[in-house]
Design a protein around this motif. Structure first.
Motif, PDB file in Angstrom:
ATOM      1  N   SER A 375       0.832  -1.077   0.010  1.00 24.38           N
ATOM      2  CA  SER A 375      -0.022  -0.052   0.205  1.00 24.38           C
ATOM      3  C   SER A 375       0.899   1.207  -0.140  1.00 24.38           C
ATOM      4  N   GLU A 376       0.156   2.355  -0.333  1.00 25.66           N
ATOM      5  CA  GLU A 376       0.961   3.523  -0.369  1.00 25.66           C
ATOM      6  C   GLU A 376       1.666   3.913   0.869  1.00 25.66           C
ATOM      7  N   ASN A 377       1.167   3.742   1.840  1.00 25.96           N
ATOM      8  CA  ASN A 377       1.764   4.293   3.420  1.00 25.96           C
ATOM      9  C   ASN A 377       2.569   3.301   3.925  1.00 25.96           C
ATOM     10  N   SER A 378       2.746   1.933   3.241  1.00 24.37           N
ATOM     11  CA  SER A 378       3.482   0.808   3.831  1.00 24.37           C
ATOM     12  C   SER A 378       5.109   1.413   3.716  1.00 24.37           C
ATOM     13  N   SER A 379       5.924   0.939   4.656  1.00 21.60           N
ATOM     14  CA  SER A 379       7.398   1.089   4.958  1.00 21.60           C
ATOM     15  C   SER A 379       8.213   0.230   3.802  1.00 21.60           C
ATOM     16  N   GLU A 380       9.194   0.662   3.411  1.00 19.83           N
ATOM     17  CA  GLU A 380       9.982   0.022   2.420  1.00 19.83           C
ATOM     18  C   GLU A 380      10.814  -1.119   3.005  1.00 19.83           C
ATOM     19  N   ASN A 381      10.764  -1.147   4.323  1.00 23.80           N
ATOM     20  CA  ASN A 381      11.656  -2.301   5.082  1.00 23.80           C
ATOM     21  C   ASN A 381       9.982  -2.949   5.737  1.00 23.80           C
ATOM     22  N   VAL A 382       9.781  -4.087   5.300  1.00 19.95           N
ATOM     23  CA  VAL A 382       8.673  -4.998   5.667  1.00 19.95           C
ATOM     24  C   VAL A 382       8.505  -5.315   7.224  1.00 19.95           C
ATOM     25  N   TRP A 383       9.877  -5.135   7.719  1.00 13.23           N
ATOM     26  CA  TRP A 383      10.090  -5.880   8.991  1.00 13.23           C
ATOM     27  C   TRP A 383       9.505  -4.855  10.076  1.00 13.23           C
ATOM     28  N   ASP A 384       9.385  -3.198   9.540  1.00 12.38           N
ATOM     29  CA  ASP A 384       8.965  -2.268  10.388  1.00 12.38           C
ATOM     30  C   ASP A 384       7.722  -2.482  10.778  1.00 12.38           C
ATOM     31  N   ASP A 385       6.863  -3.310  10.213  1.00 11.40           N
ATOM     32  CA  ASP A 385       5.477  -3.482  10.954  1.00 11.40           C
ATOM     33  C   ASP A 385       5.495  -4.846  11.635  1.00 11.40           C
ATOM     34  N   ILE A 386       4.992  -4.559  12.607  1.00  5.72           N
ATOM     35  CA  ILE A 386       5.181  -5.637  13.754  1.00  5.72           C
ATOM     36  C   ILE A 386       4.295  -7.065  13.619  1.00  5.72           C
ATOM     37  N   ASN A 387       3.387  -6.736  12.585  1.00  4.29           N
ATOM     38  CA  ASN A 387       2.538  -7.942  12.088  1.00  4.29           C
ATOM     39  C   ASN A 387       3.122  -8.737  10.973  1.00  4.29           C
ATOM     40  N   THR A 388       4.286  -8.368  10.514  1.00  2.00           N
ATOM     41  CA  THR A 388       4.874  -9.113   9.426  1.00  2.00           C
ATOM     42  C   THR A 388       5.155 -10.563   9.758  1.00  2.00           C
ATOM     43  N   ALA A 389       5.674 -10.845  10.934  1.00  2.00           N
ATOM     44  CA  ALA A 389       6.183 -12.315  11.269  1.00  2.00           C
ATOM     45  C   ALA A 389       5.038 -12.913  11.104  1.00  2.00           C
ATOM     46  N   SER A 390       3.817 -12.200  12.133  1.00  2.00           N
ATOM     47  CA  SER A 390       2.520 -13.164  12.188  1.00  2.00           C
ATOM     48  C   SER A 390       1.905 -13.489  10.968  1.00  2.00           C
ATOM     49  N   THR A 391       1.887 -12.609   9.889  1.00  2.00           N
ATOM     50  CA  THR A 391       1.465 -13.031   8.724  1.00  2.00           C
ATOM     51  C   THR A 391       2.147 -14.012   7.875  1.00  2.00           C
ATOM     52  N   ILE A 392       3.559 -13.951   8.167  1.00  2.00           N
ATOM     53  CA  ILE A 392       4.341 -15.083   7.628  1.00  2.00           C
ATOM     54  C   ILE A 392       4.060 -16.302   8.093  1.00  2.00           C
ATOM     55  N   PHE A 393       4.010 -16.375   9.515  1.00  2.00           N
ATOM     56  CA  PHE A 393       3.454 -17.544  10.217  1.00  2.00           C
ATOM     57  C   PHE A 393       2.145 -18.029   9.793  1.00  2.00           C
ATOM     58  N   GLY A 394       1.146 -17.262   9.476  1.00  2.00           N
ATOM     59  CA  GLY A 394       0.078 -17.600   9.117  1.00  2.00           C
ATOM     60  C   GLY A 394      -0.022 -18.158   7.578  1.00  2.00           C
ATOM     61  N   ASN A 395       0.672 -17.801   6.858  1.00  2.00           N
ATOM     62  CA  ASN A 395       0.830 -18.352   5.537  1.00  2.00           C
ATOM     63  C   ASN A 395       1.613 -19.693   5.491  1.00  2.00           C
ATOM     64  N   GLN A 396       2.533 -19.775   6.523  1.00  2.00           N
ATOM     65  CA  GLN A 396       3.220 -21.016   6.883  1.00  2.00           C
ATOM     66  C   GLN A 396       2.226 -22.153   7.467  1.00  2.00           C
ATOM     67  N   ALA A 397       1.302 -21.724   8.267  1.00  2.00           N
ATOM     68  CA  ALA A 397       0.283 -22.575   8.758  1.00  2.00           C
ATOM     69  C   ALA A 397      -0.658 -23.205   7.552  1.00  2.00           C
ATOM     70  N   ARG A 398      -1.154 -22.238   6.546  1.00  2.00           N
ATOM     71  CA  ARG A 398      -1.810 -22.715   5.545  1.00  2.00           C
ATOM     72  C   ARG A 398      -0.946 -23.821   4.678  1.00  2.00           C
ATOM     73  N   THR A 399       0.319 -23.317   4.482  1.00  2.50           N
ATOM     74  CA  THR A 399       1.088 -24.385   3.768  1.00  2.50           C
ATOM     75  C   THR A 399       1.079 -25.839   4.203  1.00  2.50           C
ATOM     76  N   GLU A 400       1.435 -25.772   5.542  1.00  2.00           N
ATOM     77  CA  GLU A 400       1.464 -27.154   6.336  1.00  2.00           C
ATOM     78  C   GLU A 400       0.287 -27.900   6.229  1.00  2.00           C
ATOM     79  N   LEU A 401      -1.106 -27.150   6.344  1.00  2.00           N
ATOM     80  CA  LEU A 401      -2.367 -27.834   6.094  1.00  2.00           C
ATOM     81  C   LEU A 401      -2.316 -28.578   4.810  1.00  2.00           C
TER      82      LEU A 401
END
Length: 552
Positions: A375-401
């Motif tokens: 999105s337009e307001n998002s940081s260039e460094n994705v890790w500035d968002d504290i929810n990045t790790a959670s979203t990645i783990f959420g996608n990994q949970a789908r992958t494992e399923l």
């Protein structure tokens, strides 16, 4: 209904990746559908390859600072579909253990939101791997998820940041890392010892074979035995040397690793991620405990499948909607899905399995690709968002399923084709007979169910189900035929025995008095024999008459 494939006629822009995440997932199907998770977790702690074990019911085992094994119930506050949970760990738990368990809890949070069928499992963080290519070093953080039905998911996680890595190098160095040769690979010595115990069981035997036939005379057996002893001695001496200390930064911890034994200063060794997979799989097979046979020290027979789950987090000119993404980067996405750079004409993109406008999910037999939007307001460094790790783990949970259900059906098809026992056959038929219902009920999210159904068809697993059912029915009919055959033999034996008893009784109480009165000159031996013969002949004649009537 799945969306249509996306036209890929426009070449578009060249992809330059700035940040990416990769899970190199290997799904293992062991030769047992009943794993004792408690005993298995205890073995992981006892061998020292892990300091904590997380169980799906939010209980954990860990090693405290005094070296003692502790069991704890993780306190969580929050409803099932809240956006967050609050977790509490005891003060006695070491900080490093709490960090490991926090990662496991984070994936479990997402699993709780998407899964319907709750198969018990344990999750363990294993020692990391360091891939050394002289120019750079890549750490892979490793974990294993073991289900109670004998399926495990081994994951090597990589998080990396570049300054505009072009797509050709991204394909060769990251996507296709499994066949990239490294100068050296550093792995925990305890895992190498466990791997050696599995490998040395049947080592050197293939060197003494001609045309597939093994030579088994006494001298060759002694030579193989000596070679195994020499190899074990070489391994022990190599791992006695103090390893190298590595600091993996915040969240990664630190540990001491050894080079893979025998690969030092060698240009001909197969130093790839696939070699790491082999070492970890063999080590894990040594630690599994089957519920039916707790004394069994190894479950060495297993099947496996592997494909990476790649997430494009940040790349140059990253769009904020899917229409712009496909217009600019469909050509690059298609090449990543093909895992090939030099392609004259890329095929159209497969359907996007994500219905919302936050990221795309494309998958085929060789890869799962998650492409994020920005999105337009998002940081260039994705890790500035504290929810990045959670979203990645959420996608990994789908992958494992997805990977779990895919291998569950694939293993059932294999067992149906060539069952190792009656229990394997019955389990396989049960899974295959209920496969449609099982897939339909796998998740409480229709989007994920549709993704699972589509990907299992693309993987080729769905096409195996019907033939697997037929094979299972054939083996079940064969079992039924053999059982009926054995029952018929048993019935015949019992009929013969009771026939003899009946003939003897008839001879003694009915025929013998008549014979004795009719032929008084017969001796005491001849009289009973004649009586038995007459009664036996009468019974045989009656049985023959009844059989003829039944045949008519």
């Amino acid at each position: 209904m799945m969306p249509k494939s996306i036209n890929n006629d426009v070449t578009g822009k060249l992809l330059k990746v700035n940040q990416a995440n990769a899970f190199y997932n290997y799904v293992l199907g062991f030769d047992s559908a009943n794993i004792d998770l408690l005993q298995t977790g205890s073995r992981f702690l006892k061998e020292g390859v892990s300091t904590s074990v997380f169980f799906s019911d939010f209980k954990c085992m860990y090693i405290d600072e005094s070296g003692n094994k502790k069991i704890e119930v993780i306190s969580r506050t929050g409803r099932d579909f809240d956006s967050n949970w609050k977790l509490e760990f005891s003060d006695e738990m070491p900080k490093s253990v709490a960090t490991e368990l926090l990662h496991s809890c984070e994936i479990a949070f997402h699993e709780n939101r998407i899964q319907n069928e709750e198969v018990p499992y344990l999750r363990v963080c294993l020692p990391p791997i360091l891939l050394d290519n002289e120019e750079y070093q890549l750490p892979l953080f490793t974990s294993i998820k073991i289900y109670s039905d004998g399926i495990a998911i081994l994951s090597f996680q990589l998080d990396a940041t570049w300054d505009g890595l072009d797509e050709s190098h991204f394909l060769s160095d990251i996507v296709n890392m499994y066949n990239y040769y490294f100068k050296s690979i550093w792995i925990d010595s305890r895992l190498q010892k466990l791997d050696a115990k599995v490998v040395l069981n049947n080592a050197y035997e293939e060197k003494f074979s001609i045309g597939g036939k093994y030579l088994t005379n006494w001298k060759i057996k002694q030579l193989i035995k000596k070679s195994k002893q020499d190899t074990q001695k070489f391994l022990d001496e190599a791992l006695k040397v103090e390893g190298h200390y590595f600091d993996f930064g915040d969240g990664g911890g630190n540990c001491t690793l050894h080079q893979i034994v025998g690969t030092e200063n060698s240009e001909s060794e197969e130093l790839t991620v696939d070699l790491c997979r082999s070492i970890y799989c063999n080590a894990i097979s040594r630690l599994l405990v089957s519920e039916k046979n707790e004394r069994k020290t190894s479950l060495g027979h297993f099947m496996w499948q592997g494909r990476p789950s790649i997430t494009l987090l940040r790349f140059e000119d990253q769009p904020e909607n899917k229409e712009e993404l496909y217009k600019s980067f469909s050509h690059s996405i298609s090449k990543i899905l093909l895992r090939a750079n030099n392609v004259a004409k890329n095929p159209n993109l497969p359907p996007d399995l994500r219905v919302f406008d936050d990221f795309c999910l494309h998958g085929n037999r060789s890869i799962l690709l998650w492409t994020w939007l920005k999105s337009e307001n998002s940081s260039e460094n994705v890790w500035d968002d504290i929810n990045t790790a959670s979203t990645i783990f959420g996608n990994q949970a789908r992958t494992e399923l997805i990977e779990y259900y895919n291998l569950k059906v694939a293993r059932a098809c294999t067992w149906a084709q060539n069952p190792r026992s009656n229990d394997h056959l019955l389990y396989a038929y049960k899974i295959l007979a209920s496969s449609d219902s099982m897939i339909h009920q796998s998740s409480c999210s229709g989007e994920i169910v549709d993704s699972l159904s589509y990907l299992m068809e693309i993987f080729g697993t769905t096409g195996l189900i019907n033939s697997g059912k037929e094979s299972a029915r054939y083996h079940l009919d064969e079992l039924r035929y053999n059982a009926d055959k054995a029952k018929s033999r048993s019935d015949s034996s019992l009929a013969l025995i009771f026939g003899l008893v009946g003939a003897a009784s008839l001879a003694q109480f009915v025929v013998h008095p008549f014979v004795k009165e009719t032929w008084p000159l017969l001796s005491e031996i001849q009289g009973p024999v004649v009586s038995f013969g007459m009664s036996g002949g009468g019974i045989i004649l009656l049985a023959t008459l009844i059989r003829l009537i039944n045949d008519r």
